[in-house]
Motif scaffolding. Structure first.
Motif, PDB file in Angstrom:
ATOM      1  N   PRO A 161       0.824  -1.207   0.000  1.00  0.00           N
ATOM      2  CA  PRO A 161       0.000   0.000   0.000  1.00  0.00           C
ATOM      3  C   PRO A 161       0.858   1.257   0.000  1.00  0.00           C
ATOM      4  CG  PRO A 161      -0.798  -1.573   1.619  1.00  0.00           C
ATOM      5  CD  PRO A 161       0.525  -2.083   1.133  1.00  0.00           C
ATOM      6  N   ASN A 162       0.411   2.276  -0.687  1.00  0.00           N
ATOM      7  CA  ASN A 162       1.130   3.539  -0.730  1.00  0.00           C
ATOM      8  C   ASN A 162       0.994   4.201   0.636  1.00  0.00           C
ATOM      9  OD1 ASN A 162       2.420   5.884  -1.264  1.00  0.00           O
ATOM     10  ND2 ASN A 162       1.091   6.522  -2.933  1.00  0.00           N
ATOM     11  N   VAL A 163       0.010   5.040   0.796  1.00  0.00           N
ATOM     12  CA  VAL A 163      -0.243   5.667   2.094  1.00  0.00           C
ATOM     13  C   VAL A 163      -1.235   4.817   2.871  1.00  0.00           C
ATOM     14  CG1 VAL A 163      -1.098   7.710   3.294  1.00  0.00           C
ATOM     15  CG2 VAL A 163       0.183   7.958   1.162  1.00  0.00           C
ATOM     16  N   MET A 164      -0.949   4.576   4.119  1.00  0.00           N
ATOM     17  CA  MET A 164      -1.884   3.868   5.006  1.00  0.00           C
ATOM     18  C   MET A 164      -2.336   4.858   6.077  1.00  0.00           C
ATOM     19  SD  MET A 164      -0.239   0.049   5.271  1.00  0.00           S
ATOM     20  CE  MET A 164      -1.820  -0.763   5.587  1.00  0.00           C
ATOM     21  N   THR A 165      -3.608   4.851   6.355  1.00  0.00           N
ATOM     22  CA  THR A 165      -4.206   5.900   7.179  1.00  0.00           C
ATOM     23  C   THR A 165      -5.157   5.312   8.209  1.00  0.00           C
ATOM     24  OG1 THR A 165      -4.111   7.378   5.267  1.00  0.00           O
ATOM     25  CG2 THR A 165      -5.517   8.061   7.089  1.00  0.00           C
ATOM     26  N   TRP A 166      -5.182   5.918   9.367  1.00  0.00           N
ATOM     27  CA  TRP A 166      -6.200   5.616  10.386  1.00  0.00           C
ATOM     28  C   TRP A 166      -7.183   6.784  10.438  1.00  0.00           C
ATOM     29  CZ3 TRP A 166      -6.897   1.057  12.687  1.00  0.00           C
ATOM     30  CH2 TRP A 166      -5.828   0.161  12.750  1.00  0.00           C
ATOM     31  N   TYR A 167      -8.458   6.439  10.365  1.00  0.00           N
ATOM     32  CA  TYR A 167      -9.543   7.381  10.581  1.00  0.00           C
ATOM     33  C   TYR A 167     -10.306   6.942  11.820  1.00  0.00           C
ATOM     34  CZ  TYR A 167      -9.129   9.406   5.869  1.00  0.00           C
ATOM     35  OH  TYR A 167      -8.689  10.055   4.739  1.00  0.00           O
ATOM     36  N   ARG A 168     -11.137   7.838  12.335  1.00  0.00           N
ATOM     37  CA  ARG A 168     -12.036   7.453  13.421  1.00  0.00           C
ATOM     38  C   ARG A 168     -13.374   8.184  13.261  1.00  0.00           C
ATOM     39  NH1 ARG A 168      -8.947  10.368  18.563  1.00  0.00           N
ATOM     40  NH2 ARG A 168      -9.532  12.534  18.076  1.00  0.00           N
ATOM     41  N   GLN A 169     -14.392   7.565  13.819  1.00  0.00           N
ATOM     42  CA  GLN A 169     -15.717   8.165  13.764  1.00  0.00           C
ATOM     43  C   GLN A 169     -16.414   7.943  15.093  1.00  0.00           C
ATOM     44  OE1 GLN A 169     -18.195   6.894  10.490  1.00  0.00           O
ATOM     45  NE2 GLN A 169     -19.417   8.756  10.626  1.00  0.00           N
ATOM     46  N   ALA A 170     -16.711   9.041  15.766  1.00  0.00           N
ATOM     47  CA  ALA A 170     -17.448   8.994  17.026  1.00  0.00           C
ATOM     48  C   ALA A 170     -18.945   9.088  16.728  1.00  0.00           C
ATOM     49  CB  ALA A 170     -17.005  10.134  17.928  1.00  0.00           C
ATOM     50  N   PRO A 171     -19.789   8.621  17.637  1.00  0.00           N
ATOM     51  CA  PRO A 171     -21.244   8.682  17.411  1.00  0.00           C
ATOM     52  C   PRO A 171     -21.703  10.099  17.132  1.00  0.00           C
ATOM     53  CG  PRO A 171     -20.747   7.291  19.292  1.00  0.00           C
ATOM     54  CD  PRO A 171     -19.456   7.939  18.908  1.00  0.00           C
ATOM     55  N   GLY A 172     -22.463  10.262  16.059  1.00  0.00           N
ATOM     56  CA  GLY A 172     -23.004  11.563  15.710  1.00  0.00           C
ATOM     57  C   GLY A 172     -22.021  12.524  15.084  1.00  0.00           C
ATOM     58  N   LYS A 173     -20.819  12.054  14.812  1.00  0.00           N
ATOM     59  CA  LYS A 173     -19.799  12.925  14.225  1.00  0.00           C
ATOM     60  C   LYS A 173     -19.316  12.367  12.894  1.00  0.00           C
ATOM     61  CE  LYS A 173     -18.093  14.920  18.531  1.00  0.00           C
ATOM     62  NZ  LYS A 173     -16.883  15.251  19.332  1.00  0.00           N
ATOM     63  N   GLU A 174     -18.673  13.232  12.129  1.00  0.00           N
ATOM     64  CA  GLU A 174     -18.127  12.798  10.850  1.00  0.00           C
ATOM     65  C   GLU A 174     -16.820  12.023  11.059  1.00  0.00           C
ATOM     66  OE1 GLU A 174     -19.841  16.343   7.940  1.00  0.00           O
ATOM     67  OE2 GLU A 174     -17.694  16.058   8.171  1.00  0.00           O
ATOM     68  N   ARG A 175     -16.518  11.178  10.091  1.00  0.00           N
ATOM     69  CA  ARG A 175     -15.251  10.452  10.131  1.00  0.00           C
ATOM     70  C   ARG A 175     -14.110  11.449   9.967  1.00  0.00           C
ATOM     71  NH1 ARG A 175     -14.998   4.777   7.015  1.00  0.00           N
ATOM     72  NH2 ARG A 175     -16.937   4.673   8.220  1.00  0.00           N
ATOM     73  N   GLU A 176     -13.047  11.292  10.751  1.00  0.00           N
ATOM     74  CA  GLU A 176     -11.928  12.223  10.696  1.00  0.00           C
ATOM     75  C   GLU A 176     -10.603  11.467  10.621  1.00  0.00           C
ATOM     76  OE1 GLU A 176     -12.513  14.440  14.329  1.00  0.00           O
ATOM     77  OE2 GLU A 176     -11.444  12.966  15.547  1.00  0.00           O
ATOM     78  N   LEU A 177      -9.660  12.095   9.937  1.00  0.00           N
ATOM     79  CA  LEU A 177      -8.331  11.501   9.808  1.00  0.00           C
ATOM     80  C   LEU A 177      -7.599  11.614  11.135  1.00  0.00           C
ATOM     81  CD1 LEU A 177      -5.933  11.846   6.836  1.00  0.00           C
ATOM     82  CD2 LEU A 177      -5.065  12.199   9.138  1.00  0.00           C
ATOM     83  N   VAL A 178      -6.985  10.524  11.557  1.00  0.00           N
ATOM     84  CA  VAL A 178      -6.213  10.512  12.793  1.00  0.00           C
ATOM     85  C   VAL A 178      -4.720  10.620  12.498  1.00  0.00           C
ATOM     86  CG1 VAL A 178      -5.634   9.195  14.863  1.00  0.00           C
ATOM     87  CG2 VAL A 178      -7.970   9.129  13.955  1.00  0.00           C
TER      88      VAL A 178
END
Length: 115
Positions: A31-48
């Motif tokens: 894989p080129n770039v590997m990324t972690w995102y997160r999403q809390a209840p009621g919120k948009e997914r965000e890059l970590v």
């Protein structure tokens, strides 16, 4: 078929640590770039945090200094070491990777930080 399989989530008290892993299988391409995102209840997914194949890293401001992203290219695996966890870090954490110009998401792993 490329699959991203995450592990390592769980319940931890504030101030504690967790280590997430995400392994890419079903491909001979790194894989080129590997990324972690997160999403809390009621919120948009965000890059970590993200990491390039060469090891360059990027973090969102609220986790810098507490989280560390790393990868093992031989294993096509990315890790997220999370220290000094806070209740606001509670979310489903997703792994994301681009392999041979196609994007893939993992199924997500729950991280819950109690106060």
């Amino acid at each position: 078929q490329v699959q991203l399989v995450e592990s390592g989530g769980g319940l931890v008290q504030a101030g504690g640590s967790l280590r997430l892993s995400c392994a890419a299988s079903g491909t001979n391409f790194s894989p080129n770039v590997m990324t972690w995102y997160r999403q809390a209840p009621g919120k948009e997914r965000e890059l970590v945090a993200s990491i390039s194949e060469g090891g360059s890293t990027n973090y969102r401001g609220s986790v810098e200094g507490r989280f560390t992203i790393s990868r093992d290219n031989a294993k096509n695996t990315v890790y997220l070491q999370m220290n000094s966890l806070k209740p606001e870090d509670t979310a489903v954490y997703y792994c994301y990777a681009v392999v041979a110009y196609r994007a893939y998401w993992g199924q997500g792993t729950q991280v819950t930080v109690s106060s």
